[in-house]
Write a protein that holds these residues in place. Structure first.
Motif, PDB file in Angstrom:
ATOM      1  N   GLY A 274      -3.531  32.600  50.548  1.00  0.00           N
ATOM      2  CA  GLY A 274      -3.147  31.374  49.867  1.00  0.00           C
ATOM      3  C   GLY A 274      -1.943  31.479  48.958  1.00  0.00           C
ATOM      4  O   GLY A 274      -1.644  30.526  48.239  1.00  0.00           O
ATOM      5  N   TYR A 275      -1.241  32.628  48.967  1.00  0.00           N
ATOM      6  CA  TYR A 275      -0.080  32.782  48.093  1.00  0.00           C
ATOM      7  C   TYR A 275       1.149  33.135  48.933  1.00  0.00           C
ATOM      8  O   TYR A 275       1.125  34.048  49.752  1.00  0.00           O
ATOM      9  CB  TYR A 275      -0.313  33.895  47.065  1.00  0.00           C
ATOM     10  CG  TYR A 275      -1.283  33.528  45.975  1.00  0.00           C
ATOM     11  CD1 TYR A 275      -0.827  33.042  44.757  1.00  0.00           C
ATOM     12  CD2 TYR A 275      -2.651  33.657  46.173  1.00  0.00           C
ATOM     13  CE1 TYR A 275      -1.713  32.697  43.751  1.00  0.00           C
ATOM     14  CE2 TYR A 275      -3.548  33.304  45.177  1.00  0.00           C
ATOM     15  CZ  TYR A 275      -3.068  32.825  43.960  1.00  0.00           C
ATOM     16  OH  TYR A 275      -3.958  32.490  42.967  1.00  0.00           O
ATOM     17  N   HIS A 276       2.250  32.415  48.692  1.00  0.00           N
ATOM     18  CA  HIS A 276       3.508  32.702  49.372  1.00  0.00           C
ATOM     19  C   HIS A 276       4.350  33.701  48.591  1.00  0.00           C
ATOM     20  O   HIS A 276       5.195  34.381  49.150  1.00  0.00           O
ATOM     21  CB  HIS A 276       4.306  31.413  49.580  1.00  0.00           C
ATOM     22  CG  HIS A 276       3.583  30.400  50.401  1.00  0.00           C
ATOM     23  ND1 HIS A 276       3.480  30.464  51.773  1.00  0.00           N
ATOM     24  CD2 HIS A 276       2.891  29.282  50.030  1.00  0.00           C
ATOM     25  CE1 HIS A 276       2.786  29.442  52.225  1.00  0.00           C
ATOM     26  NE2 HIS A 276       2.416  28.699  51.192  1.00  0.00           N
ATOM     27  N   HIS A 277       4.125  33.719  47.281  1.00  0.00           N
ATOM     28  CA  HIS A 277       4.871  34.649  46.432  1.00  0.00           C
ATOM     29  C   HIS A 277       4.012  34.945  45.204  1.00  0.00           C
ATOM     30  O   HIS A 277       3.369  34.062  44.653  1.00  0.00           O
ATOM     31  CB  HIS A 277       6.214  34.046  46.007  1.00  0.00           C
ATOM     32  CG  HIS A 277       7.013  34.955  45.127  1.00  0.00           C
ATOM     33  ND1 HIS A 277       7.772  35.990  45.637  1.00  0.00           N
ATOM     34  CD2 HIS A 277       7.159  34.991  43.773  1.00  0.00           C
ATOM     35  CE1 HIS A 277       8.352  36.622  44.634  1.00  0.00           C
ATOM     36  NE2 HIS A 277       7.996  36.034  43.486  1.00  0.00           N
ATOM     37  N   LEU A 278       4.002  36.213  44.779  1.00  0.00           N
ATOM     38  CA  LEU A 278       3.206  36.616  43.616  1.00  0.00           C
ATOM     39  C   LEU A 278       4.116  37.236  42.567  1.00  0.00           C
ATOM     40  O   LEU A 278       5.033  38.002  42.892  1.00  0.00           O
ATOM     41  CB  LEU A 278       2.131  37.623  44.025  1.00  0.00           C
ATOM     42  CG  LEU A 278       0.969  37.101  44.873  1.00  0.00           C
ATOM     43  CD1 LEU A 278       0.083  38.266  45.316  1.00  0.00           C
ATOM     44  CD2 LEU A 278       0.155  36.074  44.107  1.00  0.00           C
ATOM     45  N   ASP A 279       3.839  36.934  41.319  1.00  0.00           N
ATOM     46  CA  ASP A 279       4.507  37.581  40.205  1.00  0.00           C
ATOM     47  C   ASP A 279       3.669  38.806  39.833  1.00  0.00           C
ATOM     48  O   ASP A 279       2.622  38.691  39.184  1.00  0.00           O
ATOM     49  CB  ASP A 279       4.606  36.619  39.026  1.00  0.00           C
ATOM     50  CG  ASP A 279       5.388  37.225  37.860  1.00  0.00           C
ATOM     51  OD1 ASP A 279       5.774  38.412  37.965  1.00  0.00           O
ATOM     52  OD2 ASP A 279       5.580  36.523  36.861  1.00  0.00           O
ATOM     53  N   ILE A 280       4.092  39.971  40.274  1.00  0.00           N
ATOM     54  CA  ILE A 280       3.269  41.170  40.103  1.00  0.00           C
ATOM     55  C   ILE A 280       3.215  41.643  38.654  1.00  0.00           C
ATOM     56  O   ILE A 280       2.447  42.554  38.324  1.00  0.00           O
ATOM     57  CB  ILE A 280       3.769  42.310  41.017  1.00  0.00           C
ATOM     58  CG1 ILE A 280       5.189  42.727  40.655  1.00  0.00           C
ATOM     59  CG2 ILE A 280       3.661  41.899  42.481  1.00  0.00           C
ATOM     60  CD1 ILE A 280       5.680  43.931  41.453  1.00  0.00           C
ATOM     61  N   THR A 281       3.991  41.012  37.786  1.00  0.00           N
ATOM     62  CA  THR A 281       3.935  41.411  36.373  1.00  0.00           C
ATOM     63  C   THR A 281       2.743  40.788  35.667  1.00  0.00           C
ATOM     64  O   THR A 281       2.395  41.207  34.547  1.00  0.00           O
ATOM     65  CB  THR A 281       5.228  41.001  35.656  1.00  0.00           C
ATOM     66  OG1 THR A 281       5.358  39.568  35.674  1.00  0.00           O
ATOM     67  CG2 THR A 281       6.441  41.651  36.311  1.00  0.00           C
ATOM     68  N   ILE A 282       2.116  39.793  36.270  1.00  0.00           N
ATOM     69  CA  ILE A 282       0.965  39.139  35.645  1.00  0.00           C
ATOM     70  C   ILE A 282      -0.294  39.273  36.508  1.00  0.00           C
ATOM     71  O   ILE A 282      -1.216  38.487  36.397  1.00  0.00           O
ATOM     72  CB  ILE A 282       1.264  37.659  35.378  1.00  0.00           C
ATOM     73  CG1 ILE A 282       1.556  36.916  36.684  1.00  0.00           C
ATOM     74  CG2 ILE A 282       2.416  37.493  34.391  1.00  0.00           C
ATOM     75  CD1 ILE A 282       1.626  35.416  36.536  1.00  0.00           C
ATOM     76  N   MET A 283      -0.331  40.267  37.374  1.00  0.00           N
ATOM     77  CA  MET A 283      -1.495  40.464  38.240  1.00  0.00           C
ATOM     78  C   MET A 283      -1.881  41.931  38.265  1.00  0.00           C
ATOM     79  O   MET A 283      -1.133  42.800  37.792  1.00  0.00           O
ATOM     80  CB  MET A 283      -1.221  39.984  39.663  1.00  0.00           C
ATOM     81  CG  MET A 283      -0.213  40.835  40.432  1.00  0.00           C
ATOM     82  SD  MET A 283      -0.098  40.397  42.177  1.00  0.00           S
ATOM     83  CE  MET A 283      -1.747  40.830  42.757  1.00  0.00           C
ATOM     84  N   GLY A 284      -3.056  42.214  38.788  1.00  0.00           N
ATOM     85  CA  GLY A 284      -3.522  43.593  38.880  1.00  0.00           C
ATOM     86  C   GLY A 284      -4.214  43.852  40.201  1.00  0.00           C
ATOM     87  O   GLY A 284      -4.755  42.942  40.839  1.00  0.00           O
ATOM     88  N   ILE A 285      -4.177  45.109  40.628  1.00  0.00           N
ATOM     89  CA  ILE A 285      -4.843  45.540  41.859  1.00  0.00           C
ATOM     90  C   ILE A 285      -5.504  46.889  41.596  1.00  0.00           C
ATOM     91  O   ILE A 285      -4.882  47.802  41.060  1.00  0.00           O
ATOM     92  CB  ILE A 285      -3.857  45.614  43.055  1.00  0.00           C
ATOM     93  CG1 ILE A 285      -4.521  46.229  44.280  1.00  0.00           C
ATOM     94  CG2 ILE A 285      -2.611  46.411  42.679  1.00  0.00           C
ATOM     95  CD1 ILE A 285      -5.496  45.342  44.946  1.00  0.00           C
ATOM     96  N   THR A 286      -6.771  47.018  41.993  1.00  0.00           N
ATOM     97  CA  THR A 286      -7.516  48.272  41.817  1.00  0.00           C
ATOM     98  C   THR A 286      -8.240  48.596  43.119  1.00  0.00           C
ATOM     99  O   THR A 286      -8.867  47.719  43.726  1.00  0.00           O
ATOM    100  CB  THR A 286      -8.536  48.169  40.671  1.00  0.00           C
ATOM    101  OG1 THR A 286      -7.887  47.683  39.500  1.00  0.00           O
ATOM    102  CG2 THR A 286      -9.156  49.537  40.382  1.00  0.00           C
ATOM    103  N   TRP A 287      -8.147  49.863  43.514  1.00  0.00           N
ATOM    104  CA  TRP A 287      -8.847  50.340  44.713  1.00  0.00           C
ATOM    105  C   TRP A 287      -9.905  51.357  44.296  1.00  0.00           C
ATOM    106  O   TRP A 287      -9.642  52.277  43.528  1.00  0.00           O
ATOM    107  CB  TRP A 287      -7.875  50.990  45.689  1.00  0.00           C
ATOM    108  CG  TRP A 287      -7.179  50.020  46.594  1.00  0.00           C
ATOM    109  CD1 TRP A 287      -5.954  49.455  46.412  1.00  0.00           C
ATOM    110  CD2 TRP A 287      -7.686  49.500  47.823  1.00  0.00           C
ATOM    111  NE1 TRP A 287      -5.639  48.616  47.453  1.00  0.00           N
ATOM    112  CE2 TRP A 287      -6.689  48.621  48.337  1.00  0.00           C
ATOM    113  CE3 TRP A 287      -8.860  49.662  48.537  1.00  0.00           C
ATOM    114  CZ2 TRP A 287      -6.853  47.930  49.535  1.00  0.00           C
ATOM    115  CZ3 TRP A 287      -9.026  48.987  49.738  1.00  0.00           C
ATOM    116  CH2 TRP A 287      -8.030  48.131  50.232  1.00  0.00           C
ATOM    117  N   PHE A 288     -11.113  51.178  44.846  1.00  0.00           N
ATOM    118  CA  PHE A 288     -12.232  52.083  44.590  1.00  0.00           C
ATOM    119  C   PHE A 288     -12.688  52.694  45.913  1.00  0.00           C
ATOM    120  O   PHE A 288     -12.536  52.103  46.986  1.00  0.00           O
ATOM    121  CB  PHE A 288     -13.415  51.337  43.957  1.00  0.00           C
ATOM    122  CG  PHE A 288     -13.103  50.693  42.640  1.00  0.00           C
ATOM    123  CD1 PHE A 288     -13.307  51.381  41.450  1.00  0.00           C
ATOM    124  CD2 PHE A 288     -12.613  49.391  42.592  1.00  0.00           C
ATOM    125  CE1 PHE A 288     -13.024  50.780  40.233  1.00  0.00           C
ATOM    126  CE2 PHE A 288     -12.331  48.786  41.381  1.00  0.00           C
ATOM    127  CZ  PHE A 288     -12.538  49.481  40.198  1.00  0.00           C
TER     128      PHE A 288
END
Length: 311
Positions: free
Chosen positions: A53-67
């Motif tokens: 659902g996103y065409h572009h993301l501002d990666i400065t205001i988001m987070g990603i974590t892998w477990f």
């Protein structure tokens, strides 16, 4: 958009901010590559996790974590974390491409995957104040290295020939080894089991497995030019491995007294009998002559004795 006219008074920066504004919590989702992904041992793995659902993301205001969670353990281990300008890597080489992340691709890159890294992987994406989570099971497999010995042989009729087909270094343990043969009379491969013996699968120190299948042949001249095929199937293979053995029959060594040499043998035997017959006749003649001499000597002796007595 049904009420598009409501956006008309807004400026271009306001429109852009509205376009980039996160959707509702129920709409934020991540897409994984099904329930299971499979990777070859020592190969690089890309564990899929894409934000929908996103065409572009501002990666400065988001987070990603892998477990990661091992399949026999209930404890999760954090492998990778990215929040704005903060990044933490626990598993050496693990990464998420910032360029792809801007386009909603939060897939985890793992170089040189090992057997022990199989298990459950969880992708957690946060776009404040929303969060989406996806899980996938990673299977690590190793394809067998197969060999056939010998690959061809020249065999005498009714002489036994042992063929071995070995598959080594595969994982997991389930594997199938079958035998087929092709003959000039029946030019298609037909599976058979007569004379086949397959050992139990053995485990190596590195966790991978080996197995050997044997084929014992006792062919006749009719089996000349037959091709025997060892077929190895394992879940790591896109298609079965097929290894061929070519059989060439040669005639057994013949005895000298076969039909080919029967007349020669008869001639040799006749000559031997003739020589023995001549030799025997000569022996008889010499024996008779000796008896005649002895008899004559005996008579002369008797005559001399009588004359002596008369005197």
């Amino acid at each position: 958009m049904e009420h598009w006219w409501l956006l008309l008074p807004l400026s271009r920066p306001q429109l852009l901010a509205l376009w980039l504004w996160p959707p509702s919590a129920g709409f934020l989702q991540v897409e994984m590559a099904g329930e299971t992904q499979t990777v070859l041992l020592n190969h690089n793995a890309t564990i899929i996790c894409k934000v929908q659902g996103y065409h572009h993301l501002d990666i400065t205001i988001m987070g990603i974590t892998w477990f990661w969670k091992h399949r026999v353990s209930a404890t999760e281990v954090k492998l990778f974390e990215f929040f704005g300008d903060h990044q933490m890597t626990v598993r050496p080489g693990a990464s998420v491409s910032p360029w792809r992340l801007k386009r909603g691709d939060a897939s985890l890159q793992l170089p040189g995957v090992q057997l022990w890294e199989a298990g459950e992987y969880r992708c957690e994406v946060v776009i404040t104040p929303h969060k989406a989570v996806g899980t996938v099971r990673l299977e690590v497999v190793a394809y067998p290295v197969s060999s056939l010995f010998p690959e061809q042989a020249m065999v005498k009729e009714n002489e036994e020939q042992l063929i071995s087909c070995m598959a080594s270094g595969f994982y997991p343990t389930n594997i199938t080894v079958t035998w087929k043969k092709w003959t000039p009379k029946n030019p298609q491969y037909v599976e058979f089991s007569e004379g086949v013996f397959t050992n139990r699968t053995t485990k190596n120190e590195d966790g991978m497995f080996n197995v050997t299948s044997f084929l014992m042949l006792k062919p006749s001249l009719e089996d000349n030019m037959t091709i025997y095929q060892c077929v190895v199937w394992h879940e790591s293979l896109p298609t079965s491995q097929r290894l061929n053995f070519s059989l060439t029959m040669i005639e057994s060594e013949k005895s000298p007294c076969t039909l080919k040499y029967i007349f020669l043998c008869a001639g040799i035997i006749f000559v031997i009998i003739l020589i023995l017959s001549i030799f025997w006749k000569q022996v008889l003649r010499q024996t008779n002559a000796l008896f005649s001499i002895l008899k004559a000597y005996s008579r002369n002796t008797q005559i001399d004795t009588r004359e002596t007595e008369e005197l």
